[in-house]
Design an enzyme around this catalytic site. Structure first.
Site, mmCIF file in Angstrom:
data_model
loop_
_atom_site.group_PDB
_atom_site.id
_atom_site.type_symbol
_atom_site.label_atom_id
_atom_site.label_comp_id
_atom_site.label_asym_id
_atom_site.label_seq_id
_atom_site.Cartn_x
_atom_site.Cartn_y
_atom_site.Cartn_z
ATOM 1 N N GLU A 266 -32.038 1.570 51.000
ATOM 2 C CA GLU A 266 -32.359 0.154 51.139
ATOM 3 C C GLU A 266 -32.154 -0.148 52.612
ATOM 4 O O GLU A 266 -31.035 0.004 53.113
ATOM 5 C CB GLU A 266 -31.427 -0.643 50.215
ATOM 6 C CG GLU A 266 -31.909 -2.031 49.931
ATOM 7 C CD GLU A 266 -31.136 -3.034 50.730
ATOM 8 O OE1 GLU A 266 -31.483 -3.222 51.917
ATOM 9 O OE2 GLU A 266 -30.192 -3.624 50.172
ATOM 10 N N CYS A 303 -28.625 -8.556 52.804
ATOM 11 C CA CYS A 303 -29.946 -7.909 52.840
ATOM 12 C C CYS A 303 -31.038 -8.904 52.503
ATOM 13 O O CYS A 303 -32.189 -8.707 52.860
ATOM 14 C CB CYS A 303 -30.018 -6.774 51.823
ATOM 15 S SG CYS A 303 -28.574 -5.726 51.815
#
Lengths: 527, 527
Positions: A266, A303
């Site tokens: 990620e 994120c």
């Protein structure tokens, strides 16, 4: 158990690394923290991976119930050291106490949620096709399919979720649930947190009577120890949350192996937010306030932080900007996670501030007593400037966002086309916006892993339906999620058994469905 | 419709490639076949991919029922040209008529099977978590998850299944089922077969009222057109069946893209067979006969052909070898698929024949009137020789197998450890062998995608529980299957919708489950 030693955990043992030392730094005060940590290298990787491989033979055969109890035990062990752990997280990361306590609860819940998945049992992916001996032109054999774990998984702890995406975080929980031993490379910015959590996991392995190699925790540099870990033949998959350059380096190492392995990295996302005209005219002021609340959560180091906002030029947009600017100005500086992140953030802010087509709207209050000071910033630019410069969609990791003024619908379409893959896209829409939203939705789907309506992308719910993933470059493998229960599938692969004698059938593939799980039998789902 | 033109099919149009020409060759007679085919290049790739991308917007939104009807239509169109098609396959590939007819039936059934999957509906992967507004510390939003197609898929036709794994074969069927337009690069050894099938698909697109870009068929070299296709930004996944070098080249191209894409390459497998002592002493003679029947199926050119046999040295093994040798000697030469495959096979046989530690047991009858002559060969070697030379487990594509004499259980364990990833492993076991089989099973599971008991690996049943995949290098991505209904998942990825207004919810994610499909609601499977 919570006296920090600076050691790595290799199976049941503790080892002080001998290839260098480092200390964590308090990002609020700038002071170096005790104890000194020893760095490991390829020797420790080999030891941990050999133990993990040995453990895999036993661990992958444990029942779902047994692995669920193990995950529950890890959660309980974390809760038992909550006070020491929370204090250390705060010291090492500067995260405010309520968020740390929330993250600890989330981490424990996440472990227990994967326990529920294991007990429910459909993760096994059982499919049974009974034999058809009289089928023409050829009889059908007895075919049974299930999913088995890939093997030991290397997990790279994230800096921004020192509990929920670090040593016993989502990647570890999903890999352990799948039946894969885990070797964690601790993130260098919170080694003490990592040690406390690692010892809680190590104890859970022992208390659960599992082979020691089910879990190891290593400290080392990404380029040396990290590369050695991903290149190790016993390691069969990688879970990573961090920078794009870090993720790409691991993916390149994984692809260059004699036997390539999957990398679930990620990496980066700017999480575009679209404020549609109806929503903006209905509630511009409230949207501005809520936007900055999302932007400043975690000092912008999530994120899913909303790094780009798109809206049509209008008086309502000015109202939104005015409201957002006031909230930004009222925001307080706070420590960022590490000196490295802080300087990269400062560089990103400078990039916007010095850009000819970008205007600063507001900045938050400073606090120069904070060593790794994170200050909120808000900028605007035009759609044509945004479309002309791809660098304007690069992630600035921290509480900075860029509002892009759109002139017409054709610019909006071009912008959506130009967007890179993202974890999320957010749409604020009122009733009057439904047609536009309906047009936008399929375009956004192609770009993201999650679409949020009339909310904010931060606050990733850890559940059954969450997707925290998305097309490259938001992740390296957009076919998966790193948050939520579907994450277990990253570490499984299907195997079929043809005419296997009943005595040898694995759990879940028996005729009587003793586990009582959902299975596909002759094409129909049944229990 | 079945007059061959030598053209490529780009959407609804036909184009004669202008970067060179080629003709198919009859592998039995060696004669070049009419018509001349034109080779395409990057221009045709760009045209096809642009059409595919345009079509994707519409095609991905079609209902499962509509896509199922389209797949049914392709199957019916193939059946409508069966006689011309079967004749052309025989001429281009040398495959015997009964197998060609069987393969056509399998291809049509495979298309209809994916139609059934679409109508059943659980491929959508619907997961719903209703909102919990009163949850502490934070409310839970409304979260709904489904799977969406990746985008246009490049399919590389296989030589050895000119119908079932070529233009309208398994990769095409599963990609179309998933909602992905398909661009096929035809295999150069059966262009006429590809054209007939391609026109049947093209007609089905038209008859189904779908956008033309849903399907294109290109001819060209792997290094030029194939590379351009995998590198094309509109292409979002690759399906391939062929050589290891070919698969690795495509994977490298895919990884080097600005946005990497998944490559599902089925590459090579020697499909080890283990004859356990009890089975061997019970039925050595029958095993020998059945083994050679499997080995010679399709002139040994099946991905699952049994290329390695392992058994303990014993009188029963001699009986097995005697029986197998007789069957080999009685086997007739037959045409191989192409001159290239034939010469590679001859080279592989020479490699065994000239190996100091390998002994030839028997060879089949020759037939020098066949241009691409495929002759059966059987060799033996010892476990120590096998363990000493990794080249002995390299695939020899054709009807050649190597029987490895094992002295003791420790050698067996070393051999299993030394095996590369395989599509299949086969175990012949009698009651007395169950303990040994129980030990072997978990080791074999780590190496293969399918385990066959008391049967033979050839004959891959196209169903719900099949896995035709396996760890690298048998495939490039061992997390999937290229045969059977699970193959649809290769071309899907999950997306989550948070607080999506009811008016915008995609099919399958509604409150009332109008499709009546199995869904996961609040963690429980229900319909």
């Amino acid at each position: 158990m919570t006296d920090l030693t600076g050691e790595m955990l290799i199976g049941a043992t503790s080892v002080f690394g001998d290839t260098g030392t480092f200390r964590a730094r308090n990002p609020r005060t700038g002071e170096d923290l005790e104890p000194v940590y020893g760095l490991g290298g390829s020797t420790e990787v080999r030891k941990a991976s050999a133990l993990a491989w040995d453990a895999f033979a036993t661990y992958r055969e444990t029942s779902g119930e047994r692995r669920a109890a193990f995950l529950d035990r890890i959660a309980a062990n974390l809760e038992a050291v909550a006070e020491v752990l929370v204090a250390r997280v705060i010291t090492e990361t500067g995260i405010a106490e309520p968020r740390v306590r929330g993250e600890l609860a989330r981490t424990a819940n996440q472990l227990r949620l994967f326990g529920k998945v294991l007990r429910e049992g459909s993760w096994i992916g059982a499919r049974i096709e009974p034999p058809l001996p009289d089928r023409e032109p050829l009889p059908r054999p007895d075919l049974r399919q299930r999913k088995i774990p890939l093997g030991p998984v290397a997990v790279f702890g994230a800096s921004n979720f020192p509990l929920a995406f670090s040593v016993a975080g989502g990647d570890t929980a999903s890999a352990l649930a799948a039946g894969c031993p885990v070797i964690v490379k601790a993130h260098g910015s919170h080694p003490g947190t990592s040690e406390i959590v690692g010892r809680a996991v190590q104890a859970a392995v022992r208390e659960s009577g599992l082979p020691e190699g089910v879990f190891s925790l290593l400290h080392g540099s990404g380029t040396h120890l990290g590369t050695a870990l991903v290149a190790d033949p016993h390691v069969r998959a990688v879970g990573f949350t961090g920078s794009r350059s870090g993720g790409l380096a691991l993916a390149a190492t994984a692809a260059a192996r004699a036997v390539p392995i999957p990398v679930y990295a990620e990496m980066s996302s700017v999480n575009p937010v679209f404020l549609l005209p109806g929503a903006l005219s209905e509630r511009a002021d409230a949207l501005g306030t809520a936007f900055v609340a999302s932007l400043t959560t975690g000092v912008g180091q999530l994120c899913t932080s909303p790094g780009l906002v798109f809206a049509f030029d209008s008086p309502a947009l000015e109202t939104f900007l005015g409201s957002a600017a006031r909230s930004v100005q009222n925001s307080q500086a706070a420590p960022m996670l590490s000196p490295g992140i802080c300087s990269a953030y400062a560089e990103g802010v400078r990039r916007y501030a010095s850009h000819a087509d970008v205007t600063e709207v507001a900045a938050g209050a400073r606090d120069e007593t904070i060593a790794a000071e994170g200050v909120t910033h808000l900028f605007t630019t035009t759609a044509s400037a945004f479309l002309a410069d791809p660098a304007l969609q690069e992630e600035v990791f921290g509480a900075t966002s860029l509002v892009v003024r759109i002139e017409d619908a054709s610019q909006l379409a071009l912008i959506v086309q130009a967007l890179e893959g993202q974890l999320t896209a957010t749409v604020h829409a009122a009733g009057a916006d439904l047609d536009l939203a309906r047009q936008l939705l399929p375009e956004l789907e192609l770009k993201v892993g999650r679409i949020v309506f009339n909310g904010w992308p931060t606050g990733v719910d850890v559940g059954q339906a969450m997707v925290h993933g998305g097309p490259f470059p938001s992740t390296y493998d957009g076919r998966s999620t790193s948050v939520g229960t579907l994450a277990i599938e990253r570490f499984l692969r299907p195997v079929a058994y043809q005419d296997l004698p009943a005595e040898l059938r694995p759990a879940g593939l028996d005729d009587d469905n003793e586990l009582g799980i959902f299975r596909q039998v002759d094409g129909q789902y049944t229990r």
